[in-house]
Design an enzyme around this catalytic site. Structure first.
Site, PDB file in Angstrom:
ATOM      1  N   HIS A 187       1.793   7.302   8.959  1.00 11.83           N
ATOM      2  CA  HIS A 187       2.578   6.088   9.147  1.00 11.83           C
ATOM      3  C   HIS A 187       2.860   5.889  10.627  1.00 11.83           C
ATOM      4  CE1 HIS A 187       5.185   2.818   8.335  1.00 11.83           C
ATOM      5  NE2 HIS A 187       6.330   3.471   8.400  1.00 11.83           N
ATOM      6  N   ASP A 240      -2.514   3.739   7.215  1.00 13.91           N
ATOM      7  CA  ASP A 240      -1.067   3.750   6.989  1.00 13.91           C
ATOM      8  C   ASP A 240      -0.748   3.490   5.519  1.00 13.91           C
ATOM      9  OD1 ASP A 240       1.748   3.186   7.026  1.00 13.91           O
ATOM     10  OD2 ASP A 240       1.568   2.748   9.169  1.00 13.91           O
ATOM     11  N   SER A 258       7.935   0.454  11.652  1.00 11.21           N
ATOM     12  CA  SER A 258       8.060   0.181  10.223  1.00 11.21           C
ATOM     13  C   SER A 258       8.978  -1.025  10.000  1.00 11.21           C
ATOM     14  CB  SER A 258       8.551   1.440   9.507  1.00 11.21           C
ATOM     15  OG  SER A 258       8.332   1.346   8.134  1.00 11.21           O
TER      16      SER A 258
END
Length: 518
Positions: free
Chosen positions: A487, A457, A238
């Site tokens: 995610h 995602d 991320s």
């Protein structure tokens, strides 16, 4: 949400169970990346900070600043903790120092040890010291040849975690109306954001100018040297992919084997990112509803969810322990549930319960998004996230700016669009100027970096992986696709993804560009 709120749990809560399988691999031979025995970038006399010795000791229990919901237990005998000394201000490296909290578990096969594998789990604001041991089982194969290492970046958790408001004031802050429909409501939101920024300056002002991503990347290179590694081997998730990209730009010759998972689009400014995330969460919500209807007759529709949120704006419902589920907390909770397929059942039950006047489940999910523990304490997660975002990006949006784009956001997501649009006020009135419009991640001369995008995602939409690979530069960014939900990809349980990533990190075998796992 945007980079400000939706990236909160990132890889910390990504434990999706996926179906194994590979398909559509592109033609071309795999390449080998081998650890380097030399490092010209650090040739010459080392500084005292580079020569420092880390005092590894058994880890203490997680602190409130790291994890507001921690049970108070240390991570176990395999784990050691230490504090790295780093300059508060790299422009004055001989001046004041700060401590960067670190954690590690040594490689289980020392005879074939490659070095350290440094993790950042995103946010920005997530505590690596808490997260890595919590999810260590996912990385036990990697631990055979790597010391698993993570850290609380400056401004996070034990590394001078940013604080802004007392817990009771944070309860009110996150519960308040975040989607103003009248000038009076807009003014109230702007005032709340201003008060929050003033609280950050009052409680953490000394650190706010020095906690951006560039300095975190410099800290990582200092860690590399102190750990005794010629190259930085890295696992970024991320926001951790943005941090990894900035590191590769600053220190391209020092990059070893690096993975980016759940990839941020480095070419997007905050508004573009928020708009893409609105569409990403809307896509994930649609995927949830389509999957739900195949197994249940009790699935909420988008219309039901929107109607519920409208009712909660006017009349919150009890959420337990004397607290109410408001529209803002419910929106955060619904978004939190879309980070992983494992949370989908909670969303189904939570919406039904809230419609019947019981907000406990959605409130629990919203609290998770906001970093609130069951005892009512908050970690530094959201405050750190806000501070790092505002230290990085120079854009400062006004209510008028958001009103002009409101229709575009609503079109991208009737459920999340308004919420994400108004979250762009997070840096308005911030006491520190931002460093860039968008980060530079070009990394000419770097070793290949594996970039894995997930088509479903919600928080870092799939398109970001291609943008990152392109921005890293030809021959550096190697894109791989996972056709999945949730995610990130590696922690999804998909055997194809895990096999490809493990072969790269453990053996140096770079997948052919364009590889697809499903």
């Amino acid at each position: 949400m945007s980079r400000g709120r939706a990236l909160l749990a990132a890889a910390l809560l990504t434990t999706v169970t996926g179906l194994a399988g590979c398909s559509g691999d592109a033609d071309g031979e795999a390449r080998q990346v081998t650890p380097s025995a030399t490092n010209a970038a650090t040739a010459g006399a080392a500084t005292p900070l580079q020569n420092q010795k880390l005092d590894w000791k058994p880890c203490p229990p997680p602190s409130r600043s790291e994890d507001a919901g921690a049970a108070g237990r240390p991570p176990g005998p395999d784990w050691e903790c230490a504090t790295l000394r780093a300059p508060l201000d790299y422009a004055h490296a001989d001046g004041e120092k700060i401590g960067i909290a670190m954690i590690r578990a040594k490689a289980t096969d020392q005879s074939h040890r490659i070095g350290s594998l440094l993790f950042n789990f995103g946010g920005p604001g997530g505590s690596g010291v808490t997260t890595l041991p919590a999810f260590a089982d996912d990385y036990r194969t990697l631990r055979t040849r790597y010391d698993l290492v993570s850290f609380d970046p400056r401004g996070v958790g034990r590394s001078n975690g940013v604080t802004c408001l007392p817990d009771k004031e944070l309860d009110a802050y996150y519960a308040a109306d975040a989607t103003p429909a009248t000038p009076a409501e807009q003014n109230a939101l702007v005032d709340r954001v201003k008060k929050y920024a003033e609280g950050c300056q009052k409680r953490s002002g000394k650190f706010l100018p020095h906690i951006g991503t560039t300095n975190a990347a410099r800290d990582m290179d200092l860690m590399r040297q102190v750990l005794g590694d010629d190259k930085l081997h890295y696992f970024g998730v991320s926001y951790g992919t943005e941090l990894g990209g900035v590191y590769a730009h600053l220190f391209p010759k020092n990059v070893g084997r690096a993975l980016m998972d759940g990839v941020v689009d480095p070419s997007s400014d905050p508004l573009q990112s928020a708009l893409a995330q609105a569409a990403g969460f809307q896509l994930a919500l649609g995927d949830y509803m389509a999957a739900c209807t195949k197994t249940s007759d009790n699935c909420p529709t988008e219309q039901q969810i929107n109607s519920l949120l409208e009712r909660l704006e006017k009349k919150p419902v009890p959420g337990g322990a004397g607290r109410d589920l408001t529209q803002s907390l419910a929106t955060s909770g619904i978004a939190q549930s879309l980070y992983s397929k494992e949370f989908w059942d909670y969303l189904t039950e939570g919406v039904e319960d809230a419609e019947n006047g019981d907000g406990k489940i959605l409130l629990m999910l919203g609290d998770s998004m906001n970093g609130r523990g069951q005892e009512g304490t908050y970690s530094s997660l959201q405050a750190s996230l806000n501070a790092i975002t505002c230290a990085d990006f120079s854009q400062r949006y006004t209510a008028a700016d958001i009103e002009r784009r409101a229709a575009e956001f609503h079109k991208a997501s009737p459920v999340f669009g308004d919420f994400m649009a108004w979250s762009l006020l997070q840096c308005t009135g911030w006491p520190v100027k931002g460093e860039w419009q968008t980060p530079d991640v070009s990394a000419k001369g770097s070793a290949p970096i594996l970039v894995v995008g997930n088509t479903g995602d919600p928080a870092t939409p799939y398109e970001g992986a291609r943008k990152m690979a392109q921005e890293l530069g030809k021959g550096v960014g190697v894109e791989m696709t996972y056709r999945g939900e949730g995610h990130g990809a590696y922690d999804s349980g998909n055997a194809c993804v895990k096999s490809a990533v493990d072969a790269y990190l453990l053996e140096g075998t770079v997948p052919a560009p364009g590889k697809v796992c499903s």
